[in-house]
Design a protein around this motif. Sequence first.
Motif, PDB file in Angstrom:
ATOM      1  N   SER A  67     -31.784 -29.030  19.235  1.00 23.26           N
ATOM      2  CA  SER A  67     -31.688 -27.971  20.231  1.00 23.26           C
ATOM      3  C   SER A  67     -30.268 -27.918  20.784  1.00 23.26           C
ATOM      4  O   SER A  67     -29.399 -28.682  20.382  1.00 23.26           O
ATOM      5  N   ALA A  68     -30.053 -27.006  21.705  1.00 23.49           N
ATOM      6  CA  ALA A  68     -28.772 -26.902  22.413  1.00 23.49           C
ATOM      7  C   ALA A  68     -29.092 -26.493  23.845  1.00 23.49           C
ATOM      8  O   ALA A  68     -30.234 -26.172  24.167  1.00 23.49           O
TER       9      ALA A  68
ATOM     10  N   PHE B 142     -34.764 -29.683  26.121  1.00 24.45           N
ATOM     11  CA  PHE B 142     -35.895 -30.552  25.832  1.00 24.45           C
ATOM     12  C   PHE B 142     -37.179 -29.820  25.449  1.00 24.45           C
ATOM     13  O   PHE B 142     -37.941 -30.307  24.618  1.00 24.45           O
ATOM     14  N   THR B 143     -37.451 -28.659  26.050  1.00 20.30           N
ATOM     15  CA  THR B 143     -38.727 -27.994  25.801  1.00 20.30           C
ATOM     16  C   THR B 143     -38.931 -27.638  24.323  1.00 20.30           C
ATOM     17  O   THR B 143     -40.013 -27.897  23.771  1.00 20.30           O
TER      18      THR B 143
ATOM     19  N   LEU C 135     -35.736 -35.301  15.751  1.00 21.78           N
ATOM     20  CA  LEU C 135     -35.425 -34.327  16.792  1.00 21.78           C
ATOM     21  C   LEU C 135     -34.310 -34.842  17.691  1.00 21.78           C
ATOM     22  O   LEU C 135     -34.217 -36.043  17.958  1.00 21.78           O
ATOM     23  N   GLY C 136     -33.494 -33.910  18.181  1.00 22.64           N
ATOM     24  CA  GLY C 136     -32.471 -34.315  19.129  1.00 22.64           C
ATOM     25  C   GLY C 136     -31.846 -33.128  19.829  1.00 22.64           C
ATOM     26  O   GLY C 136     -31.798 -32.026  19.277  1.00 22.64           O
ATOM     27  N   PRO C 137     -31.369 -33.328  21.057  1.00 20.00           N
ATOM     28  CA  PRO C 137     -30.586 -32.291  21.729  1.00 20.00           C
ATOM     29  C   PRO C 137     -29.109 -32.446  21.389  1.00 20.00           C
ATOM     30  O   PRO C 137     -28.565 -33.548  21.411  1.00 20.00           O
TER      31      PRO C 137
ATOM     32  N   GLN D  87     -36.461 -37.890  30.770  1.00 21.48           N
ATOM     33  CA  GLN D  87     -36.667 -36.891  29.713  1.00 21.48           C
ATOM     34  C   GLN D  87     -36.492 -37.497  28.324  1.00 21.48           C
ATOM     35  O   GLN D  87     -37.238 -37.172  27.404  1.00 21.48           O
ATOM     36  N   ALA D  88     -35.515 -38.390  28.184  1.00 23.31           N
ATOM     37  CA  ALA D  88     -35.341 -39.068  26.901  1.00 23.31           C
ATOM     38  C   ALA D  88     -36.557 -39.927  26.572  1.00 23.31           C
ATOM     39  O   ALA D  88     -37.037 -39.954  25.424  1.00 23.31           O
TER      40      ALA D  88
END
Length: 319
Positions: free
Chosen positions: A35-36, A44-45, A59-61, A77-78
Amino acid sequence: MSRWGLTIPLTGVPLTEHAALVAELPALGYTDAWSAETNGTDAFTPLALASQWAPELRLGPAIVPVYTRGPALLAQQAATLADLAPGRFVMGIGTSSDTIVQRWNGIPFEEPYKRVRDTLRFLRAALAGEKVKQDYATFSVKGFKLEQAPAAPPPIVLAALRPGMLRLAAREADGAITNWLAPKDVRRVRGELGDEPELIARLFVCPTDDAEEARAIGRWMIAAYMTVPVYRAFHEWLGRGEALAPMNEAWAAGDRKKALEVIPDEVVDDLIVHGSPAACRARIREYVANGLTTPVLAVVPGGGLSPADAVRALAPSND
Protein backbone atom coordinates in the motif's frame (compact mmCIF):
# COMPACT_ATOMS: atom_id res chain seq x y z
CA MET A 1 12.25 -16.15 -9.30
CA SER A 2 12.26 -12.64 -7.87
CA ARG A 3 9.38 -11.27 -5.93
CA TRP A 4 6.77 -9.37 -7.95
CA GLY A 5 4.62 -6.91 -6.08
CA LEU A 6 1.60 -4.76 -6.82
CA THR A 7 0.54 -1.44 -5.34
CA ILE A 8 -2.98 -1.52 -3.90
CA PRO A 9 -5.50 -0.06 -4.19
CA LEU A 10 -5.42 0.47 -7.94
CA THR A 11 -5.87 4.02 -9.20
CA GLY A 12 -9.51 4.80 -9.88
CA VAL A 13 -10.86 1.54 -8.48
CA PRO A 14 -12.84 1.68 -5.21
CA LEU A 15 -11.31 -0.42 -2.46
CA THR A 16 -14.55 -2.38 -2.16
CA GLU A 17 -14.10 -3.63 -5.74
CA HIS A 18 -10.65 -5.17 -5.18
CA ALA A 19 -11.55 -8.47 -3.54
CA ALA A 20 -11.75 -10.69 -6.62
CA LEU A 21 -8.63 -9.27 -8.27
CA VAL A 22 -6.51 -9.43 -5.11
CA ALA A 23 -7.60 -13.05 -4.64
CA GLU A 24 -6.38 -13.73 -8.19
CA LEU A 25 -2.91 -12.21 -7.71
CA PRO A 26 -1.06 -15.32 -6.44
CA ALA A 27 -2.18 -17.36 -9.45
CA LEU A 28 -0.90 -14.57 -11.70
CA GLY A 29 2.54 -14.81 -10.10
CA TYR A 30 2.36 -11.80 -7.81
CA THR A 31 3.99 -12.43 -4.45
CA ASP A 32 3.40 -9.12 -2.67
CA ALA A 33 0.83 -6.36 -2.21
CA TRP A 34 2.09 -3.00 -0.96
CA SER A 35 0.00 0.00 0.00
CA ALA A 36 0.94 3.68 0.12
CA GLU A 37 -0.22 6.68 2.11
CA THR A 38 -0.47 10.08 0.46
CA ASN A 39 -3.94 11.58 -0.05
CA GLY A 40 -5.98 8.47 -0.82
CA THR A 41 -6.55 5.43 1.38
CA ASP A 42 -4.57 5.02 4.57
CA ALA A 43 -1.72 2.51 4.50
CA PHE A 44 -3.17 -0.18 6.76
CA THR A 45 -6.82 -0.74 5.79
CA PRO A 46 -6.12 -2.13 2.27
CA LEU A 47 -3.57 -4.53 3.76
CA ALA A 48 -5.98 -5.73 6.43
CA LEU A 49 -8.50 -6.56 3.70
CA ALA A 50 -5.88 -8.15 1.44
CA SER A 51 -4.74 -10.38 4.31
CA GLN A 52 -8.15 -12.05 4.12
CA TRP A 53 -8.67 -11.86 0.36
CA ALA A 54 -5.33 -13.50 -0.53
CA PRO A 55 -3.70 -15.23 2.45
CA GLU A 56 -0.68 -16.21 0.33
CA LEU A 57 0.53 -12.66 -0.33
CA ARG A 58 3.24 -10.87 1.59
CA LEU A 59 1.96 -7.45 2.62
CA GLY A 60 3.52 -4.14 3.54
CA PRO A 61 3.00 -0.38 3.60
CA ALA A 62 5.40 1.59 1.42
CA ILE A 63 5.42 3.65 3.47
CA VAL A 64 3.87 4.82 6.73
CA PRO A 65 5.12 8.28 7.79
CA VAL A 66 6.86 8.30 11.17
CA TYR A 67 5.39 11.70 12.06
CA THR A 68 1.65 11.36 11.50
CA ARG A 69 1.03 8.66 14.13
CA GLY A 70 2.51 8.40 17.59
CA PRO A 71 5.10 5.67 18.12
CA ALA A 72 2.78 3.51 20.24
CA LEU A 73 0.00 3.66 17.63
CA LEU A 74 2.46 2.64 14.92
CA ALA A 75 3.43 -0.37 17.02
CA GLN A 76 -0.23 -1.29 17.56
CA GLN A 77 -1.03 -1.12 13.86
CA ALA A 78 2.06 -3.13 12.92
CA ALA A 79 1.18 -5.76 15.53
CA THR A 80 -2.39 -5.95 14.22
CA LEU A 81 -1.22 -6.60 10.64
CA ALA A 82 1.37 -9.09 11.86
CA ASP A 83 -1.47 -10.94 13.59
CA LEU A 84 -3.67 -10.88 10.47
CA ALA A 85 -0.83 -12.02 8.20
CA PRO A 86 1.56 -14.00 10.42
CA GLY A 87 4.99 -14.25 8.85
CA ARG A 88 3.78 -12.30 5.81
CA PHE A 89 3.80 -8.69 6.99
CA VAL A 90 6.66 -6.22 6.52
CA MET A 91 6.53 -2.83 8.24
CA GLY A 92 7.64 -0.02 5.93
CA ILE A 93 8.32 3.35 7.56
CA GLY A 94 9.86 6.58 6.36
CA THR A 95 9.90 10.33 6.63
CA SER A 96 7.30 10.95 3.93
CA SER A 97 7.61 14.57 2.76
CA ASP A 98 7.26 18.06 4.17
CA THR A 99 4.12 18.47 2.02
CA ILE A 100 2.31 15.55 3.65
CA VAL A 101 3.66 16.00 7.16
CA GLN A 102 3.77 19.75 7.59
CA ARG A 103 1.47 21.31 4.99
CA TRP A 104 -1.31 18.73 5.19
CA ASN A 105 -1.04 17.53 8.79
CA GLY A 106 0.35 20.58 10.55
CA ILE A 107 3.22 18.62 12.11
CA PRO A 108 6.74 20.09 12.00
CA PHE A 109 8.95 18.19 9.56
CA GLU A 110 12.05 18.29 11.76
CA GLU A 111 15.14 16.07 11.99
CA PRO A 112 13.82 13.43 9.58
CA TYR A 113 16.85 11.13 9.79
CA LYS A 114 16.74 11.05 13.59
CA ARG A 115 12.97 10.59 13.67
CA VAL A 116 13.17 7.54 11.41
CA ARG A 117 16.09 6.11 13.38
CA ASP A 118 14.31 6.61 16.70
CA THR A 119 11.05 5.14 15.42
CA LEU A 120 12.89 2.11 14.04
CA ARG A 121 14.58 1.49 17.38
CA PHE A 122 11.33 1.94 19.30
CA LEU A 123 9.44 -0.45 17.00
CA ARG A 124 12.15 -3.08 17.30
CA ALA A 125 11.73 -3.06 21.07
CA ALA A 126 7.94 -2.74 21.17
CA LEU A 127 7.25 -5.43 18.57
CA ALA A 128 9.57 -7.79 20.47
CA GLY A 129 7.23 -7.42 23.43
CA GLU A 130 9.46 -5.21 25.54
CA LYS A 131 8.17 -2.52 27.86
CA VAL A 132 9.63 0.68 26.46
CA LYS A 133 10.65 3.51 28.72
CA GLN A 134 13.09 5.57 26.71
CA ASP A 135 14.04 9.13 25.91
CA TYR A 136 14.92 9.15 22.22
CA ALA A 137 16.38 12.19 20.47
CA THR A 138 13.04 13.12 18.84
CA PHE A 139 10.42 11.74 21.25
CA SER A 140 10.04 9.99 24.60
CA VAL A 141 8.05 6.88 25.48
CA LYS A 142 7.08 6.33 29.11
CA GLY A 143 6.32 2.70 29.78
CA PHE A 144 4.51 1.43 26.66
CA LYS A 145 4.07 -2.32 26.21
CA LEU A 146 1.96 -4.07 23.60
CA GLU A 147 -0.90 -6.06 25.08
CA GLN A 148 -0.02 -8.87 22.68
CA ALA A 149 3.23 -8.72 20.77
CA PRO A 150 3.55 -10.69 17.53
CA ALA A 151 4.83 -14.23 17.94
CA ALA A 152 7.45 -13.33 15.34
CA PRO A 153 8.22 -9.60 15.10
CA PRO A 154 7.76 -8.39 11.50
CA PRO A 155 10.74 -7.18 9.48
CA ILE A 156 11.07 -3.40 9.29
CA VAL A 157 12.21 -1.67 6.10
CA LEU A 158 13.01 2.01 5.64
CA ALA A 159 12.16 4.44 2.87
CA ALA A 160 15.62 5.52 1.76
CA LEU A 161 16.52 7.85 -1.08
CA ARG A 162 20.08 8.91 -0.27
CA PRO A 163 23.24 7.58 1.37
CA GLY A 164 22.51 8.44 5.00
CA MET A 165 19.16 6.66 5.14
CA LEU A 166 20.38 3.78 2.97
CA ARG A 167 23.25 3.18 5.38
CA LEU A 168 20.87 3.33 8.35
CA ALA A 169 18.70 0.73 6.61
CA ALA A 170 21.74 -1.47 6.08
CA ARG A 171 22.89 -1.17 9.71
CA GLU A 172 19.65 -1.41 11.65
CA ALA A 173 16.69 -2.38 9.44
CA ASP A 174 15.81 -5.37 7.29
CA GLY A 175 15.91 -3.57 3.98
CA ALA A 176 15.14 -0.38 2.11
CA ILE A 177 12.31 0.96 -0.02
CA THR A 178 12.89 3.42 -2.83
CA ASN A 179 11.09 4.68 -5.91
CA TRP A 180 11.43 6.91 -8.96
CA LEU A 181 14.56 5.34 -10.33
CA ALA A 182 15.79 3.76 -13.55
CA PRO A 183 17.30 0.27 -13.79
CA LYS A 184 20.81 1.77 -13.99
CA ASP A 185 20.17 3.67 -10.73
CA VAL A 186 19.73 0.44 -8.78
CA ARG A 187 23.47 -0.15 -8.75
CA ARG A 188 24.07 3.31 -7.27
CA VAL A 189 21.56 2.59 -4.52
CA ARG A 190 23.07 -0.84 -3.89
CA GLY A 191 26.47 0.81 -3.53
CA GLU A 192 25.23 2.45 -0.32
CA LEU A 193 22.86 -0.27 0.91
CA GLY A 194 25.14 -3.23 0.24
CA ASP A 195 24.31 -6.46 -1.52
CA GLU A 196 22.54 -8.36 1.26
CA PRO A 197 19.54 -6.30 2.47
CA GLU A 198 16.27 -6.52 0.62
CA LEU A 199 15.73 -3.62 -1.78
CA ILE A 200 12.14 -2.80 -2.66
CA ALA A 201 11.15 -0.21 -5.27
CA ARG A 202 7.83 1.10 -6.48
CA LEU A 203 7.92 1.23 -10.29
CA PHE A 204 5.40 3.31 -12.22
CA VAL A 205 4.21 1.19 -15.13
CA CYS A 206 2.08 2.44 -18.01
CA PRO A 207 1.33 -0.43 -20.42
CA THR A 208 0.80 1.41 -23.70
CA ASP A 209 2.52 1.29 -27.07
CA ASP A 210 1.77 5.00 -27.47
CA ALA A 211 4.98 6.57 -26.17
CA GLU A 212 3.53 10.08 -26.32
CA GLU A 213 0.58 9.04 -24.17
CA ALA A 214 2.93 7.54 -21.60
CA ARG A 215 5.24 10.56 -21.67
CA ALA A 216 2.38 13.01 -21.23
CA ILE A 217 1.19 11.12 -18.16
CA GLY A 218 4.76 10.70 -16.94
CA ARG A 219 5.55 14.42 -17.18
CA TRP A 220 2.69 15.29 -14.86
CA MET A 221 3.82 12.68 -12.35
CA ILE A 222 7.49 13.69 -12.53
CA ALA A 223 6.69 17.37 -12.07
CA ALA A 224 4.52 16.58 -9.05
CA TYR A 225 7.22 14.49 -7.37
CA MET A 226 10.58 15.87 -8.49
CA THR A 227 9.81 19.40 -7.34
CA VAL A 228 9.43 18.11 -3.75
CA PRO A 229 12.74 18.76 -1.96
CA VAL A 230 13.45 15.14 -0.94
CA TYR A 231 13.00 13.87 -4.51
CA ARG A 232 14.83 16.79 -6.04
CA ALA A 233 17.82 15.99 -3.83
CA PHE A 234 17.54 12.28 -4.67
CA HIS A 235 17.79 12.93 -8.39
CA GLU A 236 20.60 15.38 -7.97
CA TRP A 237 22.46 12.56 -6.20
CA LEU A 238 21.55 10.17 -9.04
CA GLY A 239 22.93 12.65 -11.58
CA ARG A 240 19.73 14.15 -13.02
CA GLY A 241 20.10 17.57 -11.44
CA GLU A 242 21.13 19.27 -14.68
CA ALA A 243 18.44 17.52 -16.74
CA LEU A 244 15.72 18.52 -14.28
CA ALA A 245 16.98 22.05 -13.55
CA PRO A 246 14.80 23.76 -16.23
CA MET A 247 11.71 22.03 -14.82
CA ASN A 248 12.54 23.11 -11.29
CA GLU A 249 13.21 26.69 -12.38
CA ALA A 250 9.92 26.93 -14.27
CA TRP A 251 8.02 25.35 -11.40
CA ALA A 252 9.53 27.75 -8.88
CA ALA A 253 8.50 30.64 -11.14
CA GLY A 254 4.91 29.38 -11.17
CA ASP A 255 4.95 28.36 -14.84
CA ARG A 256 3.51 24.86 -14.63
CA LYS A 257 3.00 24.53 -18.38
CA LYS A 258 6.64 25.28 -19.14
CA ALA A 259 7.78 23.00 -16.32
CA LEU A 260 6.09 20.08 -18.05
CA GLU A 261 7.38 21.00 -21.49
CA VAL A 262 11.05 21.13 -20.48
CA ILE A 263 11.21 17.65 -18.93
CA PRO A 264 13.37 15.67 -21.40
CA ASP A 265 11.92 12.56 -23.03
CA GLU A 266 14.89 10.54 -21.83
CA VAL A 267 14.13 11.38 -18.20
CA VAL A 268 10.53 10.23 -18.63
CA ASP A 269 11.69 7.05 -20.36
CA ASP A 270 14.16 6.45 -17.53
CA LEU A 271 11.60 6.79 -14.77
CA ILE A 272 8.32 5.52 -16.26
CA VAL A 273 8.12 1.93 -17.47
CA HIS A 274 6.06 1.99 -20.65
CA GLY A 275 5.48 0.03 -23.84
CA SER A 276 3.57 -3.17 -24.53
CA PRO A 277 2.90 -5.36 -21.50
CA ALA A 278 5.67 -7.71 -22.63
CA ALA A 279 8.10 -4.78 -23.02
CA CYS A 280 7.13 -3.54 -19.56
CA ARG A 281 7.75 -6.94 -18.00
CA ALA A 282 11.16 -7.09 -19.68
CA ARG A 283 12.00 -3.62 -18.39
CA ILE A 284 10.99 -4.60 -14.85
CA ARG A 285 13.34 -7.57 -15.07
CA GLU A 286 16.17 -5.15 -15.92
CA TYR A 287 15.71 -3.64 -12.47
CA VAL A 288 15.95 -7.10 -10.92
CA ALA A 289 19.06 -7.91 -12.96
CA ASN A 290 20.70 -4.76 -11.58
CA GLY A 291 20.04 -5.74 -7.97
CA LEU A 292 16.41 -4.93 -7.13
CA THR A 293 14.93 -7.61 -4.89
CA THR A 294 11.28 -6.68 -5.03
CA PRO A 295 9.71 -4.64 -7.82
CA VAL A 296 6.35 -3.22 -6.76
CA LEU A 297 4.29 -2.19 -9.76
CA ALA A 298 2.18 0.95 -9.55
CA VAL A 299 -0.12 0.62 -12.53
CA VAL A 300 -0.64 3.87 -14.42
CA PRO A 301 -3.77 3.67 -16.60
CA GLY A 302 -2.95 3.74 -20.31
CA GLY A 303 -3.26 1.87 -23.56
CA GLY A 304 -7.00 1.45 -23.23
CA LEU A 305 -6.62 -1.29 -20.61
CA SER A 306 -8.72 -1.30 -17.48
CA PRO A 307 -6.64 -1.34 -14.28
CA ALA A 308 -7.55 -4.99 -13.67
CA ASP A 309 -6.66 -6.00 -17.23
CA ALA A 310 -3.38 -4.13 -16.93
CA VAL A 311 -2.55 -6.05 -13.75
CA ARG A 312 -3.24 -9.32 -15.57
CA ALA A 313 -1.22 -8.28 -18.64
CA LEU A 314 1.77 -7.29 -16.52
CA ALA A 315 1.75 -10.48 -14.45
CA PRO A 316 4.96 -12.53 -14.43
CA SER A 317 2.94 -15.65 -15.25
CA ASN A 318 2.78 -14.34 -18.84
CA ASP A 319 6.53 -14.86 -19.36
